[in-house]
Design an enzyme around this catalytic site. Structure first.
Site, PDB file in Angstrom:
ATOM      1  CG  ASP A 136      -1.867  -1.205   1.208  1.00 51.47           C
ATOM      2  OD1 ASP A 136      -2.235  -1.663   0.110  1.00 51.47           O
ATOM      3  OD2 ASP A 136      -2.177  -1.706   2.303  1.00 51.47           O
ATOM      4  CE  LYS A 195       2.353  -2.468  -4.309  1.00 55.70           C
ATOM      5  NZ  LYS A 195       2.063  -2.092  -2.913  1.00 55.70           N
ATOM      6  CG  HIS A 249      -2.108  -2.114  -6.969  1.00 55.33           C
ATOM      7  ND1 HIS A 249      -1.308  -2.771  -7.874  1.00 55.33           N
ATOM      8  CD2 HIS A 249      -1.766  -2.585  -5.750  1.00 55.33           C
ATOM      9  CE1 HIS A 249      -0.515  -3.595  -7.210  1.00 55.33           C
ATOM     10  NE2 HIS A 249      -0.780  -3.520  -5.922  1.00 55.33           N
ATOM     11  CD  GLN A 296       0.816  -8.924  -2.488  1.00 49.36           C
ATOM     12  OE1 GLN A 296       1.515  -9.564  -3.266  1.00 49.36           O
ATOM     13  NE2 GLN A 296      -0.443  -8.651  -2.740  1.00 49.36           N
TER      14      GLN A 296
HETATM   15  P1  GDP Z   1      -0.779   0.280  -3.558  1.00 46.59           P
HETATM   16  O1  GDP Z   1      -1.392  -0.981  -3.089  1.00 46.59           O
HETATM   17  O2  GDP Z   1       0.683   0.349  -3.295  1.00 46.59           O
HETATM   18  O3  GDP Z   1      -1.097   0.611  -4.986  1.00 46.59           O
HETATM   19  O4  GDP Z   1      -1.429   1.442  -2.664  1.00 46.59           O
HETATM   20  P2  GDP Z   1      -2.994   1.578  -2.256  1.00 46.59           P
HETATM   21  O5  GDP Z   1      -3.750   2.056  -3.429  1.00 46.59           O
HETATM   22  O6  GDP Z   1      -3.465   0.346  -1.581  1.00 46.59           O
HETATM   23  O7  GDP Z   1      -2.902   2.667  -1.122  1.00 46.59           O
HETATM   24  C1  GDP Z   1      -2.396   3.938  -1.364  1.00 46.59           C
HETATM   25  C2  GDP Z   1      -3.485   4.959  -0.996  1.00 46.59           C
HETATM   26  O8  GDP Z   1      -2.911   6.255  -0.914  1.00 46.59           O
HETATM   27  C3  GDP Z   1      -4.573   5.082  -2.039  1.00 46.59           C
HETATM   28  O9  GDP Z   1      -5.759   5.431  -1.413  1.00 46.59           O
HETATM   29  C4  GDP Z   1      -4.072   6.211  -2.937  1.00 46.59           C
HETATM   30  O10 GDP Z   1      -5.116   6.893  -3.607  1.00 46.59           O
HETATM   31  C5  GDP Z   1      -3.428   7.105  -1.918  1.00 46.59           C
HETATM   32  N1  GDP Z   1      -2.271   7.876  -2.400  1.00 46.59           N
HETATM   33  C6  GDP Z   1      -1.304   7.503  -3.275  1.00 46.59           C
HETATM   34  N2  GDP Z   1      -0.360   8.461  -3.371  1.00 46.59           N
HETATM   35  C7  GDP Z   1      -0.740   9.465  -2.528  1.00 46.59           C
HETATM   36  C8  GDP Z   1      -0.174  10.717  -2.143  1.00 46.59           C
HETATM   37  O11 GDP Z   1       0.906  11.115  -2.596  1.00 46.59           O
HETATM   38  N3  GDP Z   1      -0.856  11.460  -1.231  1.00 46.59           N
HETATM   39  C9  GDP Z   1      -2.030  11.047  -0.687  1.00 46.59           C
HETATM   40  N4  GDP Z   1      -2.609  11.832   0.208  1.00 46.59           N
HETATM   41  N5  GDP Z   1      -2.595   9.873  -1.020  1.00 46.59           N
HETATM   42  C10 GDP Z   1      -1.955   9.079  -1.918  1.00 46.59           C
HETATM   43  P1  IMO Z   2      -0.903  -4.221  -2.216  1.00 42.09           P
HETATM   44  O1  IMO Z   2      -0.444  -4.770  -3.538  1.00 42.09           O
HETATM   45  C1  IMO Z   2      -0.935  -4.623   2.124  1.00 42.09           C
HETATM   46  C2  IMO Z   2      -0.851  -8.692   3.733  1.00 42.09           C
HETATM   47  C3  IMO Z   2      -2.065  -9.146   4.494  1.00 42.09           C
HETATM   48  C4  IMO Z   2      -1.407 -10.083   5.500  1.00 42.09           C
HETATM   49  C5  IMO Z   2      -0.328 -10.753   4.665  1.00 42.09           C
HETATM   50  C6  IMO Z   2      -0.697 -12.103   4.083  1.00 42.09           C
HETATM   51  O2  IMO Z   2      -2.196  -3.499  -2.258  1.00 42.09           O
HETATM   52  O3  IMO Z   2       0.202  -3.449  -1.575  1.00 42.09           O
HETATM   53  P2  IMO Z   2      -2.252 -12.825   2.035  1.00 42.09           P
HETATM   54  O4  IMO Z   2      -3.712 -12.619   1.819  1.00 42.09           O
HETATM   55  O5  IMO Z   2      -1.383 -12.245   0.988  1.00 42.09           O
HETATM   56  O6  IMO Z   2      -1.907 -14.255   2.348  1.00 42.09           O
HETATM   57  O7  IMO Z   2      -1.954 -12.009   3.417  1.00 42.09           O
HETATM   58  O8  IMO Z   2      -0.038  -9.860   3.613  1.00 42.09           O
HETATM   59  N1  IMO Z   2      -1.120  -8.191   2.366  1.00 42.09           N
HETATM   60  C7  IMO Z   2      -1.095  -6.896   2.029  1.00 42.09           C
HETATM   61  N2  IMO Z   2      -0.924  -5.802   2.786  1.00 42.09           N
HETATM   62  N3  IMO Z   2      -1.085  -4.508   0.788  1.00 42.09           N
HETATM   63  C8  IMO Z   2      -1.211  -5.598   0.015  1.00 42.09           C
HETATM   64  O9  IMO Z   2      -1.220  -5.547  -1.322  1.00 42.09           O
HETATM   65  C9  IMO Z   2      -1.276  -6.857   0.630  1.00 42.09           C
HETATM   66  N4  IMO Z   2      -1.441  -8.125   0.172  1.00 42.09           N
HETATM   67  C10 IMO Z   2      -1.322  -8.921   1.244  1.00 42.09           C
HETATM   68  O10 IMO Z   2      -2.707  -8.058   5.129  1.00 42.09           O
HETATM   69  O11 IMO Z   2      -0.777  -9.347   6.510  1.00 42.09           O
HETATM   70 MG    MG Z   3      -2.884  -1.647  -1.786  1.00 43.68          MG
END
Ligand code: GDP
Ligand code: IMO
Ligand code: MG
Length: 437
Positions: free
Chosen positions: A14, A17, A42, A225
């Site tokens: 999170d 990416k 994502h 991840q």
């Molecule tokens: P990923 O799994 O790595 O793609 O990340 P996620 O989408 O799960 O979580 C990132 C969160 O932060 C999402 O809600 C994005 O919209 C938000 N986000 C990404 N970049 C920024 C930033 O620079 N500032 C803020 N405030 N939010 C961001």
């Molecule tokens: P993105 O791509 C954050 C975490 C789960 C748990 C562990 C194992 O959005 O960054 P799993 O279901 O994979 O066997 O769970 O990994 N986990 C993540 N945490 N972002 C993710 O994906 C995750 N994918 C799995 O919360 O701790």
């Molecule tokens: Mg994510």
């Protein structure tokens, strides 16, 4: 000049990416997922509209970009078809853009049931998985008994394989976990329905990548991840079941590692974690709650609240090495706006000593106490800024300090969730053209 760029999460996922992949995809011919499954979430925010992708590469909203799902991904056809339908409803020509490797192991209903049953049985020791069946699906792949996408071409063979596998799964579900079994006929029917939809998308991913390489096309590899969730190199056993680090980009697609030109590590300006497991810089106070609230830290996949803490340079140093990082993208800098003080963890205290890398035994990760360097915060907001020189001096100092700690340049800074809220100092697809320094 064509380039192969890998985007890797350097923390516990999170990191933002998806948003960075969507941004860079503008300059790419293809975006490839190489590991994980629909445990990923994502988030892309384009013109204020939010799209959350779980399986489909984050290049799908860019016209002309080919999206590939490589053999390293465990594939839930149900989740895939649902995501395809959702995008198609929005007018995205997903069928034209998406291609799938036949070597993807499938996530079955029984994998999901096993994931839930195991977590339940672990009780207070649970991993806190996403409950998507990821771990059990990878177990079957490694045990050489997985049903793969390719098996759906041969219905009779599929029935045999699935029957054998469900025998085992149902034995475990009923006798070991006292859970409900999964019906072979229903599972076969479900798979047949999904297969009809995805069959035309199945393609030879290594061959597509080879052709792109000969045609000098740029390719973006999208990690899911994060490095600390890597099955081999992460905070085991509180990890996911795939190699989230850069090696996965090779084994999970069928392209060797040599053509990789650039590995961009995505890191939040602080740290978050979803699920259980050690987290040295975790905050349990008002500051932790502040970061969670301002950063809207709720899981994109499960909606669970994310645990929050300060930036951890020790963990990042290790991720920099295990991923051969060539650059960093620091995201969510804006979330730190308005704080009196910001902190960077530069060492771990363990047994009276200060470590500058994670401990030898990962079991002891939870005992590490962070050693912080405190830096002044900034009053003037960074939110939405698009030029490095427009950032307040304290924010620039914070970023420079990160560069010094891990000896990797900060190439990109993200200052908001939207596609446009970004500072590009060095573009991974055009590294010679410096801007905004
Ligand atoms: P990923 O799994 O790595 O793609 O990340 P996620 O989408 O799960 O979580 C990132 C969160 O932060 C999402 O809600 C994005 O919209 C938000 N986000 C990404 N970049 C920024 C930033 O620079 N500032 C803020 N405030 N939010 C961001
Ligand atoms: P993105 O791509 C954050 C975490 C789960 C748990 C562990 C194992 O959005 O960054 P799993 O279901 O994979 O066997 O769970 O990994 N986990 C993540 N945490 N972002 C993710 O994906 C995750 N994918 C799995 O919360 O701790
Ligand atoms: Mg994510």
């Amino acid at each position: 000049m064509s380039r192969n760029v890998v985007v890797i999460g350097t923390q516990w996922g999170d990191e933002g990416k998806g948003a960075i992949v969507d941004l860079l995809a503008e300059r790419a011919h293809a975006v490839v997922r190489f590991q994980g499954g629909h445990n990923a979430g994502h988030t892309l925010v384009i013109d204020g509209e939010r799209t959350v992708l779980h399986l489909i590469p984050s290049g799908i909203l860019r016209s002309g970009v080919v999206c590939l799902i490589g053999n390293g991904v465990v594939l839930s056809l149900e989740a895939l078809v649902e995501e395809m339908d959702r995008l198609a409803e929005k007018g995205v020509p997903v069928d034209d853009r998406l291609r799938l490797s036949p070597a993807c192991p499938l996530i079955l209903s029984s994998h999901k049931a096993l994931d839930h049953a195991r977590e339940r049985a672990l009780g207070s020791e649970a991993i806190g998985t996403t409950g998507r069946g990821i771990g059990p699906a990878y177990e079957d792949k490694v045990a050489r008994r997985a049903v793969r996408l390719a098996d759906l071409f041969e219905p009779e063979q599929l029935r045999e394989r699935l029957a054998d596998l469900l025998d085992l799964h149902n034995f475990l579900l009923q006798r070991y976990y006292s859970a409900e079994p999964v019906s072979l006929e229903e599972e076969l029917q479900r798979l047949a329905g999904f297969f009809a939809r995805v069959k035309p998308l199945i393609a030879d991913v290594p061959e597509l990548l080879r052709k792109m390489q000969s045609a000098e096309r740029s390719v973006l590899f999208e990690g899911a991840q994060g490095a600390l969730l890597d099955i081999d190199l992460g905070t085991y056993p509180f990890v996911t079941s795939s190699n989230t680090t850069v090696g996965g980009a090779a084994t999970g697609t069928g392209m060797g590692p040599a053509p990789i030109d650039c590995v961009l590590g995505i890191v939040k300006a602080y740290t978050t974690r979803v699920g259980a497991g050690p987290f040295p810089t975790e905050l349990f106070d008002d500051m932790g709650r502040h970061l969670a609230q301002v950063g809207a830290e709720f899981g994109s996949t499960t909606g669970r609240p994310r645990r929050c803490g300060w930036f951890d340079a020790v963990a990042l140093r290790r991720a920099a090495f295990t991923n051969s990082l060539t650059g960093l993208s620091v995201t969510k800098l804006d979330v730190l706006d308005g704080l009196d003080e910001v902190k960077i963890c530069t060492g771990y205290r363990l047994d009276g000593e200060i470590l500058d890398t994670p401990p030898l035994l990962m079991d002891r990760y939870g005992e590490c106490e962070p050693v912080y360097e405190c830096m002044p915060g900034w009053r003037e907001p960074t939110s939405g800024k698009t030029a490095f020189s427009d950032l307040p001096r304290e924010a620039r100092d914070f970023l420079r300090r990160i560069e010094e700690e891990v000896e990797i340049p900060v190439d990109i800074v993200s200052t908001g969730p939207g596609r446009e809220a970004v500072i590009i100092r060095r573009h991974p697809f055009d590294p010679d053209q410096d801007s905004n320094t």
